[in-house]
Design an enzyme around this catalytic site. Structure first.
Site, mmCIF file in Angstrom:
data_model
loop_
_atom_site.group_PDB
_atom_site.id
_atom_site.type_symbol
_atom_site.label_atom_id
_atom_site.label_comp_id
_atom_site.label_asym_id
_atom_site.label_seq_id
_atom_site.Cartn_x
_atom_site.Cartn_y
_atom_site.Cartn_z
ATOM 1 N N ASN A 287 109.085 50.791 -12.926
ATOM 2 C CA ASN A 287 108.137 51.904 -12.893
ATOM 3 C C ASN A 287 108.560 52.853 -11.767
ATOM 4 O O ASN A 287 108.540 52.475 -10.589
ATOM 5 C CB ASN A 287 106.725 51.353 -12.657
ATOM 6 C CG ASN A 287 105.692 52.459 -12.602
ATOM 7 O OD1 ASN A 287 105.932 53.505 -11.995
ATOM 8 N ND2 ASN A 287 104.543 52.242 -13.198
ATOM 9 N N HIS B 104 101.624 62.271 -9.761
ATOM 10 C CA HIS B 104 103.044 62.005 -9.488
ATOM 11 C C HIS B 104 103.932 62.546 -10.607
ATOM 12 O O HIS B 104 104.542 63.590 -10.437
ATOM 13 C CB HIS B 104 103.332 60.539 -9.117
ATOM 14 C CG HIS B 104 102.543 59.489 -9.845
ATOM 15 N ND1 HIS B 104 102.477 59.418 -11.206
ATOM 16 C CD2 HIS B 104 101.810 58.456 -9.367
ATOM 17 C CE1 HIS B 104 101.732 58.380 -11.553
ATOM 18 N NE2 HIS B 104 101.293 57.778 -10.457
ATOM 19 N N THR C 46 95.971 53.254 -7.481
ATOM 20 C CA THR C 46 96.810 52.832 -8.592
ATOM 21 C C THR C 46 95.894 52.214 -9.631
ATOM 22 O O THR C 46 94.675 52.245 -9.470
ATOM 23 C CB THR C 46 97.909 51.859 -8.115
ATOM 24 O OG1 THR C 46 98.668 51.427 -9.241
ATOM 25 C CG2 THR C 46 97.324 50.651 -7.414
ATOM 26 N N ARG D 130 105.928 66.474 -0.803
ATOM 27 C CA ARG D 130 106.478 67.667 -0.171
ATOM 28 C C ARG D 130 106.429 68.896 -1.079
ATOM 29 O O ARG D 130 106.202 70.008 -0.632
ATOM 30 C CB ARG D 130 107.936 67.369 0.245
ATOM 31 C CG ARG D 130 108.725 68.548 0.758
ATOM 32 C CD ARG D 130 108.136 69.179 2.011
ATOM 33 N NE ARG D 130 108.103 68.276 3.152
ATOM 34 C CZ ARG D 130 109.015 68.260 4.125
ATOM 35 N NH1 ARG D 130 110.023 69.103 4.100
ATOM 36 N NH2 ARG D 130 108.899 67.425 5.128
ATOM 37 N N ASP E 107 107.235 55.835 -10.945
ATOM 38 C CA ASP E 107 106.221 56.828 -10.542
ATOM 39 C C ASP E 107 106.367 57.251 -9.084
ATOM 40 O O ASP E 107 106.169 58.415 -8.738
ATOM 41 C CB ASP E 107 104.805 56.239 -10.690
ATOM 42 C CG ASP E 107 104.400 56.045 -12.129
ATOM 43 O OD1 ASP E 107 105.073 56.588 -13.018
ATOM 44 O OD2 ASP E 107 103.415 55.332 -12.354
ATOM 45 N N HIS F 66 101.877 44.669 -12.208
ATOM 46 C CA HIS F 66 101.004 45.100 -11.118
ATOM 47 C C HIS F 66 101.122 44.163 -9.915
ATOM 48 O O HIS F 66 100.774 42.995 -9.992
ATOM 49 C CB HIS F 66 99.529 45.215 -11.506
ATOM 50 C CG HIS F 66 98.791 46.090 -10.536
ATOM 51 N ND1 HIS F 66 98.587 47.427 -10.748
ATOM 52 C CD2 HIS F 66 98.289 45.828 -9.322
ATOM 53 C CE1 HIS F 66 97.953 47.943 -9.717
ATOM 54 N NE2 HIS F 66 97.767 46.995 -8.830
ATOM 55 N N GLY F 67 101.615 44.735 -8.845
ATOM 56 C CA GLY F 67 101.670 44.001 -7.578
ATOM 57 C C GLY F 67 102.781 42.960 -7.498
ATOM 58 O O GLY F 67 102.805 42.178 -6.552
ATOM 59 N N GLY G 170 106.938 48.382 -10.006
ATOM 60 C CA GLY G 170 107.107 49.702 -9.422
ATOM 61 C C GLY G 170 107.194 49.682 -7.912
ATOM 62 O O GLY G 170 108.271 49.747 -7.308
#
Ligand code: PXP
Length: 250
Positions: free
Chosen positions: A9, A59, A109, A20, A11, A200-201, A222
């Site tokens: 992932n 994002h 998230t 920025r 993202d 996830h995580g 990710g």
């Protein structure tokens, strides 16, 4: 069981860019680029690239997804909340797969699975529309029997089991409970003919727990990979994770 595949992932490559350049997207200095990151992940052995298009575009931007679609050599998995706008976008984009996730604006998230028991009916027609367009459908769900059953009833192709509660467990007791829940849900999903993914995580430490879940086809990772990439480079970060995923017994 075959090998455990890795979807990266990306993202947070876009998160860093937006920090920025959100207000000057056409600046000649815009960086880092998610497309370059995706290519490096693929070169390092990732089986797919995952990106989440959020309603607030915090994002990934629409044009990132279009460029990813044009450049990815492996497989594009588009994560999206179930809104008409995002569903239409997905049908135009033609990713290989979509993953339906809950979307709350306030969260940092994705905080929990989509509740298929409560939202089920509305999702059925989206699954059918995706299938007509040749797009496979994944549902990001909590590891609970009723959610797995609902995914099968909706004719999803894949469930992605939410591993956040395991990843964030503070005690070994909770860790064992969460692992049991994930194991049961994975076996149930596999028995119903669903492809079983997890995400996830997941990081370089808890991957040893994740490997104890049976029947997994693919992990979507990710944050930990992108964070490590800052220190060692993204290709090395991907290769290190793949090394930890090797010889998965299923
Ligand atoms: N899978 C899904 C469905 C997600 O929503 C996310 C987070 O965007 C991930 C995987 C990746 O989670 P993490 O960034 O914690 O590795």
């Amino acid at each position: 069981m075959g090998t455990l595949r890795l979807g990266v992932n990306i993202d947070h490559v876009a998160t860093l860019r937006q920090a920025r350049y959100a207000t000057m997207p056409d600046s000649k200095n815009v960086e880092p680029g998610p497309i370059a990151a995706a290519s490096l992940c693929e070169r390092a052995g990732a089986s797919g690239i995952t990106a989440h298009l959020r309603s607030d575009r915090r994002h990934m931007q629409d044009r990132d997804l279009k460029r990813l679609r044009a450049n990815i050599m492996t497989k594009l998995n588009l994560e999206l909340g179930h809104t008409p706008e995002l569903v239409d976008f997905a049908l135009r984009l033609q990713p290989d797969e979509i993953c339906l996730v809950p979307e709350k604006r306030a969260e940092i998230t994705t905080e929990g699975g989509i509740d298929l028991v409560r939202q089920g009916r509305g999702l059925g027609s989206t699954v059918q529309r995706m299938h007509l367009a040749g797009i496979r459908v994944s549902m990001f769900i909590d590891p609970a029997a009723e959610q797995v059953n609902a995914a099968a009833e909706l004719e999803a192709d894949i469930v992605e089991l939410h591993t956040g509660a395991l990843a964030n467990a503070f005690t070994e007791k909770v860790e064992r409970q969460e692992l049991d829940r994930l194991r049961d849900a994975a076996m149930r999903a596999a028995n119903l003919g669903l492809q079983v993914n997890a995400g996830h995580g997941i990081n370089y430490r808890n991957i040893s727990l994740i490997r104890q879940i049976p029947s997994l086809a693919e992990l979507n990772i990710g944050h930990s990979i992108i964070a490590r990439a800052l220190l060692v480079g993204i290709e090395t970060a991907v290769r290190e994770m793949l090394a930890l995923m090797q010889d998965y017994r299923g």
